[in-house]
Motif scaffolding. Structure first.
Motif, PDB file in Angstrom:
ATOM      1  N   GLN A   6      43.751  30.108  52.261  1.00  0.00           N
ATOM      2  CA  GLN A   6      43.014  30.355  51.026  1.00  0.00           C
ATOM      3  C   GLN A   6      41.978  29.245  50.886  1.00  0.00           C
ATOM      4  N   SER A   7      40.769  29.623  50.542  1.00  0.00           N
ATOM      5  CA  SER A   7      39.626  28.711  50.662  1.00  0.00           C
ATOM      6  C   SER A   7      39.713  27.507  49.736  1.00  0.00           C
ATOM      7  N   SER A   8      40.344  27.661  48.582  1.00  0.00           N
ATOM      8  CA  SER A   8      40.416  26.539  47.637  1.00  0.00           C
ATOM      9  C   SER A   8      41.839  26.337  47.175  1.00  0.00           C
ATOM     10  N   ARG A   9      42.271  25.095  47.025  1.00  0.00           N
ATOM     11  CA  ARG A   9      43.586  24.826  46.442  1.00  0.00           C
ATOM     12  C   ARG A   9      43.515  24.777  44.920  1.00  0.00           C
ATOM     13  N   TYR A  10      42.384  24.240  44.415  1.00  0.00           N
ATOM     14  CA  TYR A  10      42.191  24.123  42.966  1.00  0.00           C
ATOM     15  C   TYR A  10      40.773  24.562  42.608  1.00  0.00           C
ATOM     16  N   LEU A  11      40.670  25.290  41.491  1.00  0.00           N
ATOM     17  CA  LEU A  11      39.372  25.708  40.984  1.00  0.00           C
ATOM     18  C   LEU A  11      39.384  25.592  39.471  1.00  0.00           C
ATOM     19  N   VAL A  12      38.261  25.120  38.915  1.00  0.00           N
ATOM     20  CA  VAL A  12      38.095  25.098  37.466  1.00  0.00           C
ATOM     21  C   VAL A  12      36.817  25.866  37.145  1.00  0.00           C
ATOM     22  N   LYS A  13      36.935  26.887  36.302  1.00  0.00           N
ATOM     23  CA  LYS A  13      35.790  27.731  35.952  1.00  0.00           C
ATOM     24  C   LYS A  13      35.697  27.883  34.434  1.00  0.00           C
ATOM     25  N   ARG A  14      34.543  28.325  33.997  1.00  0.00           N
ATOM     26  CA  ARG A  14      34.303  28.584  32.571  1.00  0.00           C
ATOM     27  C   ARG A  14      34.503  30.064  32.262  1.00  0.00           C
ATOM     28  N   THR A  15      34.889  30.357  31.033  1.00  0.00           N
ATOM     29  CA  THR A  15      35.008  31.763  30.630  1.00  0.00           C
ATOM     30  C   THR A  15      33.672  32.472  30.819  1.00  0.00           C
ATOM     31  N   GLY A  16      33.760  33.706  31.321  1.00  0.00           N
ATOM     32  CA  GLY A  16      32.570  34.505  31.556  1.00  0.00           C
ATOM     33  C   GLY A  16      31.974  34.351  32.946  1.00  0.00           C
ATOM     34  N   GLU A  17      32.395  33.343  33.692  1.00  0.00           N
ATOM     35  CA  GLU A  17      31.889  33.157  35.052  1.00  0.00           C
ATOM     36  C   GLU A  17      32.455  34.212  35.989  1.00  0.00           C
ATOM     37  N   LYS A  18      31.701  34.535  37.035  1.00  0.00           N
ATOM     38  CA  LYS A  18      32.205  35.393  38.101  1.00  0.00           C
ATOM     39  C   LYS A  18      32.846  34.489  39.139  1.00  0.00           C
ATOM     40  N   VAL A  19      34.092  34.797  39.509  1.00  0.00           N
ATOM     41  CA  VAL A  19      34.869  33.921  40.382  1.00  0.00           C
ATOM     42  C   VAL A  19      35.282  34.680  41.631  1.00  0.00           C
ATOM     43  N   PHE A  20      35.139  34.026  42.768  1.00  0.00           N
ATOM     44  CA  PHE A  20      35.550  34.599  44.052  1.00  0.00           C
ATOM     45  C   PHE A  20      36.664  33.745  44.645  1.00  0.00           C
ATOM     46  N   LEU A  21      37.781  34.381  44.968  1.00  0.00           N
ATOM     47  CA  LEU A  21      38.849  33.712  45.702  1.00  0.00           C
ATOM     48  C   LEU A  21      38.913  34.347  47.082  1.00  0.00           C
ATOM     49  N   GLU A  22      38.878  33.482  48.109  1.00  0.00           N
ATOM     50  CA  GLU A  22      38.794  33.986  49.480  1.00  0.00           C
ATOM     51  C   GLU A  22      40.097  33.737  50.228  1.00  0.00           C
ATOM     52  N   ILE A 101      56.841  42.096  57.239  1.00  0.00           N
ATOM     53  CA  ILE A 101      57.093  40.844  56.544  1.00  0.00           C
ATOM     54  C   ILE A 101      55.767  40.298  56.046  1.00  0.00           C
ATOM     55  N   GLN A 102      55.736  39.894  54.797  1.00  0.00           N
ATOM     56  CA  GLN A 102      54.518  39.321  54.232  1.00  0.00           C
ATOM     57  C   GLN A 102      54.541  37.801  54.373  1.00  0.00           C
ATOM     58  N   TYR A 103      53.426  37.256  54.848  1.00  0.00           N
ATOM     59  CA  TYR A 103      53.269  35.818  55.004  1.00  0.00           C
ATOM     60  C   TYR A 103      52.224  35.352  54.008  1.00  0.00           C
ATOM     61  N   PHE A 104      52.543  34.253  53.327  1.00  0.00           N
ATOM     62  CA  PHE A 104      51.723  33.803  52.219  1.00  0.00           C
ATOM     63  C   PHE A 104      50.874  32.585  52.563  1.00  0.00           C
ATOM     64  N   GLY A 105      49.733  32.503  51.871  1.00  0.00           N
ATOM     65  CA  GLY A 105      48.934  31.298  51.897  1.00  0.00           C
ATOM     66  C   GLY A 105      49.492  30.256  50.942  1.00  0.00           C
ATOM     67  N   ALA A 106      48.830  29.106  50.874  1.00  0.00           N
ATOM     68  CA  ALA A 106      49.313  27.991  50.055  1.00  0.00           C
ATOM     69  C   ALA A 106      49.009  28.165  48.571  1.00  0.00           C
ATOM     70  N   GLY A 107      48.112  29.104  48.252  1.00  0.00           N
ATOM     71  CA  GLY A 107      47.812  29.370  46.849  1.00  0.00           C
ATOM     72  C   GLY A 107      46.564  28.672  46.355  1.00  0.00           C
ATOM     73  N   THR A 108      45.946  29.269  45.341  1.00  0.00           N
ATOM     74  CA  THR A 108      44.808  28.674  44.636  1.00  0.00           C
ATOM     75  C   THR A 108      45.178  28.575  43.169  1.00  0.00           C
ATOM     76  N   ARG A 109      45.169  27.360  42.654  1.00  0.00           N
ATOM     77  CA  ARG A 109      45.452  27.193  41.233  1.00  0.00           C
ATOM     78  C   ARG A 109      44.133  27.244  40.472  1.00  0.00           C
ATOM     79  N   LEU A 110      43.955  28.290  39.697  1.00  0.00           N
ATOM     80  CA  LEU A 110      42.710  28.516  38.956  1.00  0.00           C
ATOM     81  C   LEU A 110      42.919  28.194  37.483  1.00  0.00           C
ATOM     82  N   SER A 111      42.033  27.371  36.957  1.00  0.00           N
ATOM     83  CA  SER A 111      42.008  27.091  35.518  1.00  0.00           C
ATOM     84  C   SER A 111      40.708  27.633  34.952  1.00  0.00           C
ATOM     85  N   VAL A 112      40.795  28.449  33.901  1.00  0.00           N
ATOM     86  CA  VAL A 112      39.613  28.989  33.236  1.00  0.00           C
ATOM     87  C   VAL A 112      39.543  28.362  31.844  1.00  0.00           C
ATOM     88  N   LEU A 113      38.462  27.618  31.619  1.00  0.00           N
ATOM     89  CA  LEU A 113      38.353  26.875  30.357  1.00  0.00           C
ATOM     90  C   LEU A 113      37.428  27.580  29.378  1.00  0.00           C
TER      91      LEU A 113
END
Lengths: 113, 113
Positions: A6-22, A101-113
């Motif tokens: 997963q491209s990002s471990r942590y993301l902080v975005k503003r309300t109304g933004e368009k967000v892409f998780l890869e 069997i499903q294999y998982f990524g490490a995750g992206t923690r997204l905060s929307v402020l």
């Protein structure tokens, strides 16, 4: 070894933004999945894809869309981020067939402020 | 609707003290039951998959069993490094071949030295 990145471990975005998780997998898996994980609610399926350009809604698709232009890459899109989309997002992949069997990524923690 | 209930929510054991985690499920047509381990801030790590009642699988100190209504994850003589959240999930035939998993909320296991 299966690798789901997963491209990002942590993301902080503003309300109304368009967000892409890869998400990218290197095992030539047919199936890819997006989940979100929230305390007290567990993991919930947002969308999945069983082939390039194919997608299916999961249990909580509202407010999200996905894109799969190449087999190895699956993107989750938040068209207009809202605070209730603050969460841990997990991508997974699997082969098709009976024992997928499903294999998982490490995750992206997204905060929307 | 598929449902997965895990108990207990949290469990604290002394090192070497064996115990079992429970996963009760209701699903119309079980395709597979999955156990994952999740460490803080990381994605779930695959442990076992079980496909039919009576099946058992073992890995080091862990043993998973399956009946028609529930699964148990037995932990024998645990060590502190076994501390993690253990997740149970089911996959159902009625949702198709590539469909996602329905997860329980997990059991948070702490092994004290």
């Amino acid at each position: 070894d299966v690798k789901v990145t997963q491209s990002s471990r942590y993301l902080v975005k503003r309300t109304g933004e368009k967000v892409f998780l890869e998400c990218v997998q290197d095992m030539d898996h047919e199936n890819m999945f997006w989940y979100r994980q929230d305390p007290g609610l567990g993991l919930r399926l947002i969308y999945f894809s069983y082939d390039v350009k194919m997608k299916e809604k999961g249990d909580i698709p509202e407010g999200y869309s996905v894109s799969r232009e190449k087999k190895e890459r699956f993107s989750l899109i938040l068209e207009s981020a809202s605070t209730n989309q603050t969460s841990m997002y997990l991508c997974a992949s699997s082969f098709g067939g009976a024992k997928n069997i499903q294999y998982f990524g490490a995750g992206t923690r997204l905060s929307v402020l | 609707e598929d449902q997965v209930t895990q108990s207990p929510e949290a469990l604290r054991l002394q090192e070497g003290e064996s115990s079992s985690l429970n996963c009760s499920y209701t699903v119309s047509g079980l395709r597979g039951l999955f156990w994952y381990r999740q460490d803080p801030g990381k994605g779930p790590e695959f442990l076992f998959t079980l496909y039919s009642a009576g099946e058992e699988k073992e890995k080091e100190r862990l043993k998973a069993t399956l009946t028609k209504k529930e699964s148990f994850l037995h932990i024998t003589a645990p060590k502190p490094e076994d501390s993690a959240t253990y997740l149970c999930a089911v996959q159902a035939y009625h949702r198709g071949g590539a469909d996602g998993l329905t997860f329980g909320k997990g059991t948070h296991l702490i092994i004290q030295p």
